[in-house]
Design a protein around this motif. Structure first.
Motif, PDB file in Angstrom:
ATOM      1  N   UNK A  56       0.849  -1.187   0.000  1.00  4.92           N
ATOM      2  CA  UNK A  56       0.000   0.000   0.000  1.00  4.92           C
ATOM      3  C   UNK A  56       0.886   1.239   0.000  1.00  4.92           C
ATOM      4  N   UNK A  57       0.662   2.170  -0.912  1.00  4.87           N
ATOM      5  CA  UNK A  57       1.462   3.393  -0.880  1.00  4.87           C
ATOM      6  C   UNK A  57       1.120   4.233   0.338  1.00  4.87           C
ATOM      7  N   UNK A  58       2.132   4.902   0.902  1.00  5.27           N
ATOM      8  CA  UNK A  58       1.904   5.817   2.020  1.00  5.27           C
ATOM      9  C   UNK A  58       1.900   7.263   1.519  1.00  5.27           C
ATOM     10  N   UNK A  59       2.015   7.415   0.221  1.00  5.45           N
ATOM     11  CA  UNK A  59       1.899   8.714  -0.458  1.00  5.45           C
ATOM     12  C   UNK A  59       0.756   8.568  -1.458  1.00  5.45           C
ATOM     13  N   UNK A  60       0.214   9.653  -1.969  1.00  4.57           N
ATOM     14  CA  UNK A  60      -0.823   9.507  -2.997  1.00  4.57           C
ATOM     15  C   UNK A  60      -0.308   8.647  -4.157  1.00  4.57           C
ATOM     16  N   UNK A  61      -1.128   7.709  -4.592  1.00  5.57           N
ATOM     17  CA  UNK A  61      -0.727   6.742  -5.605  1.00  5.57           C
ATOM     18  C   UNK A  61      -0.200   7.411  -6.876  1.00  5.57           C
ATOM     19  N   UNK A  62      -0.829   8.511  -7.289  1.00  4.89           N
ATOM     20  CA  UNK A  62      -0.399   9.159  -8.530  1.00  4.89           C
ATOM     21  C   UNK A  62       0.982   9.806  -8.408  1.00  4.89           C
ATOM     22  N   UNK A  63       1.509   9.977  -7.179  1.00  3.32           N
ATOM     23  CA  UNK A  63       2.850  10.554  -7.008  1.00  3.32           C
ATOM     24  C   UNK A  63       3.926   9.482  -6.867  1.00  3.32           C
ATOM     25  N   UNK A  64       3.529   8.235  -6.794  1.00  2.03           N
ATOM     26  CA  UNK A  64       4.484   7.134  -6.620  1.00  2.03           C
ATOM     27  C   UNK A  64       5.230   6.883  -7.933  1.00  2.03           C
ATOM     28  N   UNK A  65       6.558   7.077  -7.947  1.00  2.00           N
ATOM     29  CA  UNK A  65       7.283   6.817  -9.186  1.00  2.00           C
ATOM     30  C   UNK A  65       7.247   5.323  -9.517  1.00  2.00           C
ATOM     31  N   UNK A  66       7.281   5.008 -10.783  1.00  2.00           N
ATOM     32  CA  UNK A  66       7.247   3.606 -11.181  1.00  2.00           C
ATOM     33  C   UNK A  66       8.225   3.352 -12.307  1.00  2.00           C
ATOM     34  N   UNK A  67       8.673   2.111 -12.365  1.00  2.00           N
ATOM     35  CA  UNK A  67       9.570   1.662 -13.431  1.00  2.00           C
ATOM     36  C   UNK A  67       8.987   0.385 -14.011  1.00  2.00           C
ATOM     37  N   UNK A  68       8.427   0.454 -15.195  1.00  4.17           N
ATOM     38  CA  UNK A  68       7.946  -0.736 -15.878  1.00  4.17           C
ATOM     39  C   UNK A  68       6.495  -1.089 -15.632  1.00  4.17           C
ATOM     40  N   UNK A  70       2.839  -0.083 -13.075  1.00  7.40           N
ATOM     41  CA  UNK A  70       2.195   0.661 -11.996  1.00  7.40           C
ATOM     42  C   UNK A  70       1.828  -0.281 -10.859  1.00  7.40           C
ATOM     43  N   UNK A  71       1.964   0.205  -9.646  1.00  8.18           N
ATOM     44  CA  UNK A  71       1.558  -0.554  -8.471  1.00  8.18           C
ATOM     45  C   UNK A  71       0.038  -0.569  -8.388  1.00  8.18           C
ATOM     46  N   UNK A  72      -0.530  -1.741  -8.198  1.00  9.28           N
ATOM     47  CA  UNK A  72      -1.969  -1.887  -7.980  1.00  9.28           C
ATOM     48  C   UNK A  72      -2.160  -2.390  -6.556  1.00  9.28           C
ATOM     49  N   UNK A  73      -2.593  -1.531  -5.635  1.00 12.20           N
ATOM     50  CA  UNK A  73      -2.657  -1.895  -4.222  1.00 12.20           C
ATOM     51  C   UNK A  73      -3.581  -3.064  -3.887  1.00 12.20           C
ATOM     52  N   UNK A  74      -4.500  -3.426  -4.766  1.00 15.27           N
ATOM     53  CA  UNK A  74      -5.385  -4.553  -4.465  1.00 15.27           C
ATOM     54  C   UNK A  74      -4.794  -5.891  -4.896  1.00 15.27           C
ATOM     55  N   UNK A  75      -3.619  -5.895  -5.543  1.00 16.67           N
ATOM     56  CA  UNK A  75      -2.985  -7.127  -6.013  1.00 16.67           C
ATOM     57  C   UNK A  75      -2.035  -7.703  -4.973  1.00 16.67           C
ATOM     58  N   UNK A  76      -1.905  -9.025  -4.984  1.00 20.24           N
ATOM     59  CA  UNK A  76      -0.879  -9.703  -4.184  1.00 20.24           C
ATOM     60  C   UNK A  76       0.353  -9.849  -5.071  1.00 20.24           C
ATOM     61  N   UNK A  77       1.497  -9.407  -4.554  1.00 18.05           N
ATOM     62  CA  UNK A  77       2.771  -9.515  -5.260  1.00 18.05           C
ATOM     63  C   UNK A  77       3.703 -10.439  -4.480  1.00 18.05           C
ATOM     64  N   UNK A  78       4.746 -10.885  -5.122  1.00 17.67           N
ATOM     65  CA  UNK A  78       5.829 -11.578  -4.428  1.00 17.67           C
ATOM     66  C   UNK A  78       6.926 -10.558  -4.200  1.00 17.67           C
ATOM     67  N   UNK A  79       7.437 -10.513  -2.982  1.00 17.59           N
ATOM     68  CA  UNK A  79       8.505  -9.583  -2.648  1.00 17.59           C
ATOM     69  C   UNK A  79       9.804 -10.347  -2.460  1.00 17.59           C
TER      70      UNK A  79
END
Length: 129
Positions: A56-68, A70-79
């Motif tokens: 979950x972003x702790x900043x507004x989602x539209x300000x979160x920089x991304x590479x490749x 976009x982060x989707x907060x409702x998805x499960x990812x592997x870290x």
């Protein structure tokens, strides 16, 4: 020993190493990918222990920089953990990895750490703007 025999001995040793080391790790990676895609906690392999997480972003989602991707907060990812301030995530649906700034997201486990246990299909999204 002639150079030809020495060459074939080295070649045989190299092929044995490839068969015993490289092939099992690719099989283990394939099993981990299949487990994550099927919403199960994968086994660790070669020191890598991908963990299913909700991010979950702790900043507004539209300000979160991304590479490749976009982060989707409702998805499960592997870290795979954070290095140099970047959290590397792997998306089972796209089968691609991407970094996010570790200091701009909150990471929570999705499910348990027990190998083979079920992982939820999605995360409760709590997103700022």
């Amino acid at each position: 020993m002639t150079p030809v025999i020495a060459f074939f001995c080295v070649l045989a040793g190299l092929l044995t190493w490839v068969y015993l080391v490289v092939e099992p790790s690719s099989e283990a990676g394939g099993r981990a990918r299949a487990d994550l895609t099927a919403h199960r906690v994968p086994a660790s392999y070669l020191g890598l222990a991908p963990k299913p997480v909700c991010v979950t972003p702790v900043v507004p989602l539209h300000t979160l920089p991304f590479e490749g991707q976009l982060l989707e907060p409702n998805k499960v990812y592997a870290s795979f953990g954070a290095v140099d301030g970047k959290l590397t995530l792997w998306d089972p649906s796209t089968q691609e990895s991407f970094p996010v700034p570790a200091g701009k997201v909150r990471v929570m486990p999705a499910g348990t750490d027990e190998q083979g246990s079920a992982v939820p299909g999605n995360c409760p999204a709590r997103v700022r703007g």
